[in-house]
Scaffold this motif. Sequence first.
Motif, PDB file in Angstrom:
ATOM      1  N   GLY A   1      -7.975   7.066   9.219  1.00  0.00           N
ATOM      2  CA  GLY A   1      -7.273   7.493  10.415  1.00  0.00           C
ATOM      3  C   GLY A   1      -6.635   6.323  11.149  1.00  0.00           C
ATOM      4  N   ILE A   2      -7.367   5.219  11.265  1.00  0.00           N
ATOM      5  CA  ILE A   2      -6.811   4.027  11.922  1.00  0.00           C
ATOM      6  C   ILE A   2      -5.623   3.492  11.137  1.00  0.00           C
ATOM      7  N   LEU A   3      -5.779   3.373   9.819  1.00  0.00           N
ATOM      8  CA  LEU A   3      -4.697   2.855   8.979  1.00  0.00           C
ATOM      9  C   LEU A   3      -3.462   3.736   9.070  1.00  0.00           C
ATOM     10  N   TYR A   4      -3.654   5.042   8.997  1.00  0.00           N
ATOM     11  CA  TYR A   4      -2.500   5.943   9.009  1.00  0.00           C
ATOM     12  C   TYR A   4      -1.808   5.935  10.375  1.00  0.00           C
ATOM     13  N   LEU A   5      -2.592   5.845  11.440  1.00  0.00           N
ATOM     14  CA  LEU A   5      -1.995   5.764  12.771  1.00  0.00           C
ATOM     15  C   LEU A   5      -1.098   4.532  12.887  1.00  0.00           C
ATOM     16  N   LEU A   6      -1.612   3.377  12.486  1.00  0.00           N
ATOM     17  CA  LEU A   6      -0.836   2.142  12.590  1.00  0.00           C
ATOM     18  C   LEU A   6       0.365   2.163  11.646  1.00  0.00           C
ATOM     19  N   ALA A   7       0.154   2.665  10.419  1.00  0.00           N
ATOM     20  CA  ALA A   7       1.236   2.692   9.440  1.00  0.00           C
ATOM     21  C   ALA A   7       2.328   3.675   9.830  1.00  0.00           C
ATOM     22  N   SER A   8       1.973   4.724  10.572  1.00  0.00           N
ATOM     23  CA  SER A   8       2.948   5.715  11.024  1.00  0.00           C
ATOM     24  C   SER A   8       3.840   5.179  12.138  1.00  0.00           C
ATOM     25  N   HIS A   9       3.398   4.086  12.750  1.00  0.00           N
ATOM     26  CA  HIS A   9       4.159   3.477  13.845  1.00  0.00           C
ATOM     27  C   HIS A   9       4.264   1.971  13.601  1.00  0.00           C
ATOM     28  N   PRO A  10       4.976   1.558  12.543  1.00  0.00           N
ATOM     29  CA  PRO A  10       5.057   0.124  12.216  1.00  0.00           C
ATOM     30  C   PRO A  10       5.615  -0.688  13.376  1.00  0.00           C
ATOM     31  N   ASN A  11       5.016  -1.874  13.554  1.00  0.00           N
ATOM     32  CA  ASN A  11       5.404  -2.848  14.581  1.00  0.00           C
ATOM     33  C   ASN A  11       4.962  -2.456  15.997  1.00  0.00           C
ATOM     34  N   ARG A  12       4.379  -1.269  16.160  1.00  0.00           N
ATOM     35  CA  ARG A  12       3.888  -0.867  17.479  1.00  0.00           C
ATOM     36  C   ARG A  12       2.441  -1.316  17.638  1.00  0.00           C
ATOM     37  N   VAL A  13       2.125  -1.880  18.784  1.00  0.00           N
ATOM     38  CA  VAL A  13       0.764  -2.336  19.061  1.00  0.00           C
ATOM     39  C   VAL A  13      -0.010  -1.218  19.755  1.00  0.00           C
TER      40      VAL A  13
ATOM     41  N   LEU B   1       0.811  -1.212   0.000  1.00  0.00           N
ATOM     42  CA  LEU B   1       0.000   0.000   0.000  1.00  0.00           C
ATOM     43  C   LEU B   1       0.846   1.264   0.000  1.00  0.00           C
ATOM     44  N   THR B   2       0.319   2.289  -0.670  1.00  0.00           N
ATOM     45  CA  THR B   2       0.848   3.648  -0.573  1.00  0.00           C
ATOM     46  C   THR B   2      -0.247   4.509   0.038  1.00  0.00           C
ATOM     47  N   ILE B   3       0.088   5.184   1.142  1.00  0.00           N
ATOM     48  CA  ILE B   3      -0.893   5.954   1.900  1.00  0.00           C
ATOM     49  C   ILE B   3      -0.496   7.418   1.847  1.00  0.00           C
ATOM     50  N   ASN B   4      -1.378   8.236   1.295  1.00  0.00           N
ATOM     51  CA  ASN B   4      -1.103   9.662   1.134  1.00  0.00           C
ATOM     52  C   ASN B   4      -1.909  10.451   2.154  1.00  0.00           C
TER      53      ASN B   4
END
Length: 230
Positions: free
Chosen positions: A162-174, A137-140
């Motif tokens: 918002g959920i996707l961008y939050l998780l993608a902004s912090h990869p591997n963080r739960v 994925l590419t998230i803009n």
Amino acid sequence: MKILIVDDDQEILELLEIYIKNEGHEPLMAMNGKEALMKLRTNPDVALVILDIMMPEMTGTEVVKEVRKDSNIPIMFLTAKAGAMDEIQGLITGADDYVTKPFNPLAVMARVKALLRRSQTGGTVQNAPEVLDIGPLTINKDSHEVKTADGQEVNLTALEFGILYLLASHPNRVFSADDIFERVWQQEAAVSAKTVMVHVSHLRDKLEEATDGNQVVQTVWGVGYKIEVL
């Protein structure tokens, strides 16, 4: 902004009309589902819908299903029903928020402000990169677009983005459900786990369909959700 209020109770329409005007917005009103759909067709710039569930002609859930065929406009249910299962069913239908009657109009307007803010910002975190490449994925962040490697656009609601961008902004963080609720909904967490669960489920289904089953968002059982990047 134009805000559409849909309810078969004239007193509720007039009450919310006053509060919406006081916030500097333009209220539109409809007394049944069919009239609501007509108002949306003739006013494509409506920014948000406040929608009763139990109405003549067409129920609120039926209206949402029609609207969601081609629009991710924020929708808040008003309903006399109460209970966890009613809330989950409303969210599954495609609404973004849920208020039971009788309600405090000031509380309704606070939720309206939050929904409008999220629809404009996507609920994204501040100071994060404008474009993220996560797996397929590419998230803009700027355009609120999510595309697959082959250029297919994934159509997400503001909350799902918002959920996707939050998780993608912090990869591997739960992130726990409460963490997600407070950051994306921008409200203090309150009985939020089931709400987050439903929206994550919708997000996961859309991403898996667009990426041939790729499980982009993962559940860490008993803890929360993450996007894992090796």
